[in-house]
Design a protein around this motif. Structure first.
Motif, PDB file in Angstrom:
ATOM      1  N   ILE A  38      -6.513  18.820  71.088  1.00  0.00           N
ATOM      2  CA  ILE A  38      -6.619  17.331  71.310  1.00  0.00           C
ATOM      3  C   ILE A  38      -7.901  16.828  70.687  1.00  0.00           C
ATOM      4  CG2 ILE A  38      -6.767  15.902  73.597  1.00  0.00           C
ATOM      5  CD1 ILE A  38      -4.931  18.286  74.892  1.00  0.00           C
ATOM      6  N   ALA A  39      -9.005  17.250  71.139  1.00  0.00           N
ATOM      7  CA  ALA A  39     -10.524  17.093  70.765  1.00  0.00           C
ATOM      8  C   ALA A  39     -10.313  16.545  69.382  1.00  0.00           C
ATOM      9  CB  ALA A  39     -11.552  17.911  71.041  1.00  0.00           C
ATOM     10  N   ALA A  40      -9.885  17.405  68.471  1.00  0.00           N
ATOM     11  CA  ALA A  40      -9.633  17.392  67.081  1.00  0.00           C
ATOM     12  C   ALA A  40      -9.156  16.004  66.667  1.00  0.00           C
ATOM     13  CB  ALA A  40      -9.131  18.546  66.406  1.00  0.00           C
ATOM     14  N   SER A  41      -7.982  15.782  67.345  1.00  0.00           N
ATOM     15  CA  SER A  41      -7.293  14.557  67.181  1.00  0.00           C
ATOM     16  C   SER A  41      -7.916  13.292  67.450  1.00  0.00           C
ATOM     17  CB  SER A  41      -5.753  14.574  68.022  1.00  0.00           C
ATOM     18  OG  SER A  41      -4.891  15.460  67.366  1.00  0.00           O
ATOM     19  N   GLY A  61     -10.337   8.880  65.167  1.00  0.00           N
ATOM     20  CA  GLY A  61     -11.591   7.844  65.190  1.00  0.00           C
ATOM     21  C   GLY A  61     -11.938   7.683  63.896  1.00  0.00           C
ATOM     22  N   VAL A  62     -11.414   8.557  62.627  1.00  0.00           N
ATOM     23  CA  VAL A  62     -12.148   8.134  61.473  1.00  0.00           C
ATOM     24  C   VAL A  62     -10.803   7.803  60.532  1.00  0.00           C
ATOM     25  CG1 VAL A  62     -14.391   9.263  61.434  1.00  0.00           C
ATOM     26  CG2 VAL A  62     -12.222  10.559  60.928  1.00  0.00           C
ATOM     27  N   SER A  63      -9.758   8.122  61.177  1.00  0.00           N
ATOM     28  CA  SER A  63      -8.504   7.658  60.171  1.00  0.00           C
ATOM     29  C   SER A  63      -7.567   6.916  60.626  1.00  0.00           C
ATOM     30  CB  SER A  63      -7.731   9.100  59.772  1.00  0.00           C
ATOM     31  OG  SER A  63      -6.461   8.884  59.700  1.00  0.00           O
ATOM     32  N   GLY A  64      -6.666   6.219  60.168  1.00  0.00           N
ATOM     33  CA  GLY A  64      -5.758   5.455  60.744  1.00  0.00           C
ATOM     34  C   GLY A  64      -4.360   5.859  60.910  1.00  0.00           C
ATOM     35  N   SER A  65      -3.984   7.267  60.809  1.00  0.00           N
ATOM     36  CA  SER A  65      -2.907   7.521  60.613  1.00  0.00           C
ATOM     37  C   SER A  65      -2.648   8.874  61.404  1.00  0.00           C
ATOM     38  CB  SER A  65      -2.603   7.966  59.086  1.00  0.00           C
ATOM     39  OG  SER A  65      -1.335   9.014  58.713  1.00  0.00           O
ATOM     40  N   ALA A  66      -1.407   8.870  62.261  1.00  0.00           N
ATOM     41  CA  ALA A  66      -1.156  10.046  63.059  1.00  0.00           C
ATOM     42  C   ALA A  66      -0.507  10.992  62.356  1.00  0.00           C
ATOM     43  CB  ALA A  66      -0.212   9.511  64.175  1.00  0.00           C
ATOM     44  N   VAL A  67       0.280  10.557  61.310  1.00  0.00           N
ATOM     45  CA  VAL A  67       1.093  11.549  60.555  1.00  0.00           C
ATOM     46  C   VAL A  67      -0.146  12.407  59.684  1.00  0.00           C
ATOM     47  CG1 VAL A  67       2.644  11.651  58.478  1.00  0.00           C
ATOM     48  CG2 VAL A  67       2.882  10.031  60.195  1.00  0.00           C
ATOM     49  N   ALA A  68      -1.043  11.604  59.119  1.00  0.00           N
ATOM     50  CA  ALA A  68      -2.102  12.456  58.470  1.00  0.00           C
ATOM     51  C   ALA A  68      -2.753  13.436  59.266  1.00  0.00           C
ATOM     52  CB  ALA A  68      -3.040  11.413  57.874  1.00  0.00           C
ATOM     53  N   ASP A  69      -2.907  13.104  60.826  1.00  0.00           N
ATOM     54  CA  ASP A  69      -3.338  14.024  61.718  1.00  0.00           C
ATOM     55  C   ASP A  69      -2.648  15.033  61.772  1.00  0.00           C
ATOM     56  OD1 ASP A  69      -3.827  15.079  63.968  1.00  0.00           O
ATOM     57  OD2 ASP A  69      -4.685  13.330  64.995  1.00  0.00           O
ATOM     58  N   VAL A  70      -1.398  15.238  61.874  1.00  0.00           N
ATOM     59  CA  VAL A  70      -0.251  16.345  62.088  1.00  0.00           C
ATOM     60  C   VAL A  70      -0.599  17.112  60.713  1.00  0.00           C
ATOM     61  CG1 VAL A  70       1.780  17.054  62.619  1.00  0.00           C
ATOM     62  CG2 VAL A  70       1.063  15.107  63.809  1.00  0.00           C
ATOM     63  N   ALA A  71      -0.628  16.480  59.669  1.00  0.00           N
ATOM     64  CA  ALA A  71      -0.347  17.126  58.421  1.00  0.00           C
ATOM     65  C   ALA A  71      -1.778  17.985  58.247  1.00  0.00           C
ATOM     66  CB  ALA A  71      -0.211  16.077  57.226  1.00  0.00           C
ATOM     67  N   GLY A  72      -2.911  17.443  58.534  1.00  0.00           N
ATOM     68  CA  GLY A  72      -4.073  18.065  58.402  1.00  0.00           C
ATOM     69  C   GLY A  72      -4.556  18.972  59.530  1.00  0.00           C
ATOM     70  N   ILE A  73      -4.503  18.541  60.852  1.00  0.00           N
ATOM     71  CA  ILE A  73      -4.819  19.495  61.870  1.00  0.00           C
ATOM     72  C   ILE A  73      -3.820  20.374  62.267  1.00  0.00           C
ATOM     73  CG2 ILE A  73      -5.416  19.632  64.296  1.00  0.00           C
ATOM     74  CD1 ILE A  73      -6.807  16.629  63.837  1.00  0.00           C
ATOM     75  N   GLY A  74      -2.542  19.636  62.193  1.00  0.00           N
ATOM     76  CA  GLY A  74      -1.374  20.548  62.668  1.00  0.00           C
ATOM     77  C   GLY A  74      -1.112  21.855  61.550  1.00  0.00           C
ATOM     78  N   ALA A  75      -1.379  21.758  60.264  1.00  0.00           N
ATOM     79  CA  ALA A  75      -1.062  22.834  59.413  1.00  0.00           C
ATOM     80  C   ALA A  75      -2.229  23.965  59.749  1.00  0.00           C
ATOM     81  CB  ALA A  75      -1.451  22.272  58.123  1.00  0.00           C
ATOM     82  N   VAL A  76      -3.415  23.668  60.149  1.00  0.00           N
ATOM     83  CA  VAL A  76      -4.159  24.750  60.625  1.00  0.00           C
ATOM     84  C   VAL A  76      -4.094  25.292  62.033  1.00  0.00           C
ATOM     85  CG1 VAL A  76      -6.918  25.305  61.046  1.00  0.00           C
ATOM     86  CG2 VAL A  76      -5.830  23.732  59.171  1.00  0.00           C
ATOM     87  N   LEU A  77      -3.910  24.294  63.006  1.00  0.00           N
ATOM     88  CA  LEU A  77      -4.215  24.704  64.335  1.00  0.00           C
ATOM     89  C   LEU A  77      -2.711  25.129  64.700  1.00  0.00           C
ATOM     90  CD1 LEU A  77      -6.458  22.265  66.510  1.00  0.00           C
ATOM     91  CD2 LEU A  77      -6.821  24.707  65.798  1.00  0.00           C
ATOM     92  N   ILE A  78      -1.434  24.697  64.521  1.00  0.00           N
ATOM     93  CA  ILE A  78      -0.320  25.447  64.966  1.00  0.00           C
ATOM     94  C   ILE A  78      -0.337  26.663  64.643  1.00  0.00           C
ATOM     95  CG2 ILE A  78       2.188  25.043  64.764  1.00  0.00           C
ATOM     96  CD1 ILE A  78       1.919  22.048  64.485  1.00  0.00           C
ATOM     97  N   ARG A  79      -0.580  27.157  63.193  1.00  0.00           N
ATOM     98  CA  ARG A  79      -0.350  28.583  63.024  1.00  0.00           C
ATOM     99  C   ARG A  79      -1.523  29.471  63.754  1.00  0.00           C
ATOM    100  NH1 ARG A  79       0.235  25.928  57.438  1.00  0.00           N
ATOM    101  NH2 ARG A  79       2.253  25.973  57.292  1.00  0.00           N
ATOM    102  N   ALA A  83       1.851  15.662  70.296  1.00  0.00           N
ATOM    103  CA  ALA A  83       1.422  14.653  71.389  1.00  0.00           C
ATOM    104  C   ALA A  83      -0.091  14.135  71.107  1.00  0.00           C
ATOM    105  CB  ALA A  83       1.608  15.267  72.681  1.00  0.00           C
ATOM    106  N   ALA A  84      -0.838  15.116  70.918  1.00  0.00           N
ATOM    107  CA  ALA A  84      -2.342  14.727  70.534  1.00  0.00           C
ATOM    108  C   ALA A  84      -2.569  13.791  69.439  1.00  0.00           C
ATOM    109  CB  ALA A  84      -3.008  16.039  70.349  1.00  0.00           C
ATOM    110  N   SER A  85      -1.732  14.086  68.338  1.00  0.00           N
ATOM    111  CA  SER A  85      -1.654  12.968  67.135  1.00  0.00           C
ATOM    112  C   SER A  85      -1.630  11.693  67.383  1.00  0.00           C
ATOM    113  CB  SER A  85      -0.747  13.781  66.038  1.00  0.00           C
ATOM    114  OG  SER A  85       0.398  13.387  66.472  1.00  0.00           O
ATOM    115  N   THR A  86      -0.771  11.260  68.271  1.00  0.00           N
ATOM    116  CA  THR A  86      -0.365   9.854  68.453  1.00  0.00           C
ATOM    117  C   THR A  86      -1.761   9.035  68.759  1.00  0.00           C
ATOM    118  OG1 THR A  86       0.001  10.428  70.803  1.00  0.00           O
ATOM    119  CG2 THR A  86       1.924  10.468  69.442  1.00  0.00           C
ATOM    120  N   VAL A  87      -2.871   9.572  69.153  1.00  0.00           N
ATOM    121  CA  VAL A  87      -4.001   8.927  69.531  1.00  0.00           C
ATOM    122  C   VAL A  87      -4.495   8.358  68.123  1.00  0.00           C
ATOM    123  CG1 VAL A  87      -5.893  10.737  69.491  1.00  0.00           C
ATOM    124  CG2 VAL A  87      -6.086   8.901  71.092  1.00  0.00           C
TER     125      VAL A  87
END
Lengths: 430, 172
Positions: A98-101, A106-124, A142-146
């Motif tokens: 959640i904190a990473a999102s 705060g530095v990107s305008g895209s939730a999809v980029a968030d899932v692709a970037g953070i999700g790829a590391v943290l989900i696994r 849910a966290a990426s929507t922010v």
């Protein structure tokens, strides 16, 4: 036959029969134009002038920023910083997610980029640590929507440019709701961690935090450039987006040396993949909006609302319900393009603050990113987590409830949304 | 069919290259606009026109390429969740493509008229005809039409290979 009925009837019919949204918007407009004997040359003219806007240029640059974040390893640095925050508390990796999102949003305008970037590391990583795949997918999605609510945000750029509302004011107004959503998610995450006995993280280490902070602090220059630049009157939203991209490039090329010239051009290509559908939707939406104005639909809606004398709060709740429904089957940008000309006269007639309405609409649409069938963040996260969309949806349901509770708070307490822009930039609020 | 596909491969490749070039140019021109204003306090008149020109070409080119890559947002869950509609999935795909061809044809024909009307119009900041900018509408709509025709020939293969092309969200 009533042209308004033809416009909306043919649009929804084509939409539900699988015609792409932008083409449905265009063809339903063409039908009415033919019906009313309006010269057909208005079609390319309106579509062209729909895109002929310097403000809309911010969209490709904020998209590029999202792709650059991951390509330039800036995401990894933000993840490390988020990872150093929660120590050995139970369920710390969920909280890190959640904190990473928040940091990424705060530095990107895209939730999809968030899932692709953070999700790829943290989900696994979460699955490896013993969390269920359902939980890992749900918390990531849910966290990426922010990312859509915290500035910079592509939804807010589209909303501001089409609704003629200050993008600076919308960006500032998005900060408190974004943090409120993430804060509520953190509380819910802590509750689940205790209830389900989630694994603990590594003990908090101050040297580790300082090291991660030093590595992760530079990407925050992007937030300062965007918010500070617009607030200080130095840049327009588009210029701020370009400077933010140049800053991210400077980090990638010079400081971190993670991007090469070849990789940069590949990244440009990647960013354009998503661009065409969005911008064509905006162009066709402009045509649809022109036809609606020609048929006096916005004025009719405004008069209807005035005639009904509904309290402002009821109208806001109606807008929330409308966009919850619309967001489940339609893209956020398309929803704004289609419905803004209808809701704007309604909300103006009801005396509602347009910045408040904009934040409510964009926040509700952000929720659409985790609700099937159009919830791309949920779809991407479930793909990474290797579970079906049905399982992911049931796992994310409680998070949707958390999200909706925050939206309700925003509806009933507009000052939560408006206090910051009123305080920091009253000149944007007129 | 194979030679038609080969020609479209070339067109698609050129379009994608041009898209990247226009994106890069837009970035450079807007950066120039900001730096020039901030460092030398001199606003350049033509930067806004050039950047919007590049942006519109970029938008139309990538919209056309997205027809081929099936990137345009659409809703197929409604068809997929209703039994009798799902049985006719092939026919709905044909219907959707016919609608896309019709819209592309309208934009091609009337876009050409719009372009011809713009020949005498001058860009305010640049001394060139607006037709150079307007022409992106008919050109890209025509290539989108060709891509839609190509997809007509591969509907069965597309339906078998991918059931989830519906969900795309750009920039969310």
């Amino acid at each position: 036959m009533n042209p308004i009925l033809v416009l909306f009837g043919s649009f929804f019919l084509m939409l539900f029969l699988g015609v792409p949204i932008s083409f449905s918007l265009g063809l339903s407009s063409v039908m009415v134009i033919l019906m009313l004997d309006i010269p057909l040359s208005i079609i390319p003219q309106t579509a062209y002038h729909g895109l002929d806007s310097f403000v809309l240029l911010a969209i490709p640059f904020f998209m590029l920023l999202g792709v650059l974040m991951t390509a330039g390893s800036l995401t990894d640095r933000l993840l490390e910083l988020a990872g150093s925050l929660f120590g050995k508390s139970r369920g710390s990796t969920g909280k890190v997610n959640i904190a990473a999102s928040v940091l990424f949003g705060g530095v990107s305008g895209s939730a999809v980029a968030d899932v692709a970037g953070i999700g790829a590391v943290l989900i696994r990583a979460m699955i490896k640590e013993g969390y269920t795949a359902e939980y890992a997918v749900a918390v990531t999605a849910a966290a990426s929507t922010v990312g859509i609510i915290l500035p910079p945000s592509i939804f807010l750029v589209v909303y501001g440019s089409l609704g003629n509302i200050s993008i600076g004011a919308l960006f500032l107004a998005g900060i408190v709701p974004g943090l409120l959503i993430s804060g509520t998610q953190l509380i819910y995450c802590s509750y689940l961690a205790r209830r389900d006995g989630h694994p603990r993280g590594q003990p908090f280490s101050f040297p580790r935090f300082v090291k991660a902070f030093r590595k992760g602090i530079l990407p925050f220059g992007i937030t300062i450039i965007v918010i500070g630049g617009i607030r200080g009157g130095w840049f327009t939203a588009t210029e701020a987006a370009v400077i933010a991209v140049l800053y991210a490039l400077a980090l990638g090329f010079i400081i971190y040396r993670t991007i090469s010239v070849k990789r940069f051009f590949a990244v440009l290509g990647e960013a354009t993949e998503y661009l065409g559908p969005t911008l064509f939707c905006v162009a066709m939406g402009m045509l649809f909006g022109w036809v609606m104005s020609y048929l006096d639909v916005p004025a009719l809606v405004g008069d209807l609302v005035k005639g009904l004398e509904l309290p402002a709060i009821v109208i806001l709740l109606f807008i929330v319900v409308l966009f919850v429904v619309v967001g489940t089957f339609e893209s956020g940008v398309a929803s704004i393009v289609i419905f803004l000309p209808i809701i704007q006269p309604m909300t103006i007639a009801a005396g509602l603050d347009q910045v408040h309405v904009g934040i409510i609409v964009c926040t509700t649409l952000a929720m659409g990113l985790i609700t099937p069938p159009y919830g791309l963040c949920l779809l991407l996260a479930s793909k990474i987590g290797g579970i079906s969309i049905d399982r992911a949806f049931f796992a994310v349901l409680p998070w949707i409830a958390v999200f909706l509770s925050v939206v309700a708070v925003m509806v009933f307490f507009p000052d939560l949304v408006l206090a910051l822009p009123r305080w920091l930039a009253p000149e944007f609020m007129n | 069919m194979e030679s038609f596909t080969a020609v479209l491969d070339v067109i698609d490749k050129i379009q994608r290259r041009l898209t990247t070039i226009f994106f890069f140019l837009t970035l450079v021109v807007v950066a120039l606009q900001v730096f020039n204003r901030m460092l030398f306090q001199i606003p350049i008149m033509w930067t806004q026109d050039i950047s919007v020109f590049c942006f519109i070409w970029l938008a139309m080119l990538s919209a056309s390429s997205s027809v081929r890559s099936r990137g345009h947002f659409r809703v197929v869950s409604f068809i997929d969740s209703i039994g009798f509609l799902k049985r006719w999935r092939f026919q709905w795909e044909v219907f959707a493509l016919i609608m896309m061809i019709l819209m592309s044809a309208v934009l091609t024909i009337y876009g050409a008229v719009f372009t011809l009307e713009g020949v005498k119009e001058q860009s305010p900041g640049l001394a060139f005809s607006m037709a150079w900018s307007y022409i992106c509408v008919p050109v890209c709509s025509f290539t989108a039409l060709l891509f839609s025709l190509e997809r007509m020939g591969s509907i069965r293969r597309d339906l078998a290979g991918d059931s989830a092309d519906s969900v795309m969200e750009a920039g969310s």
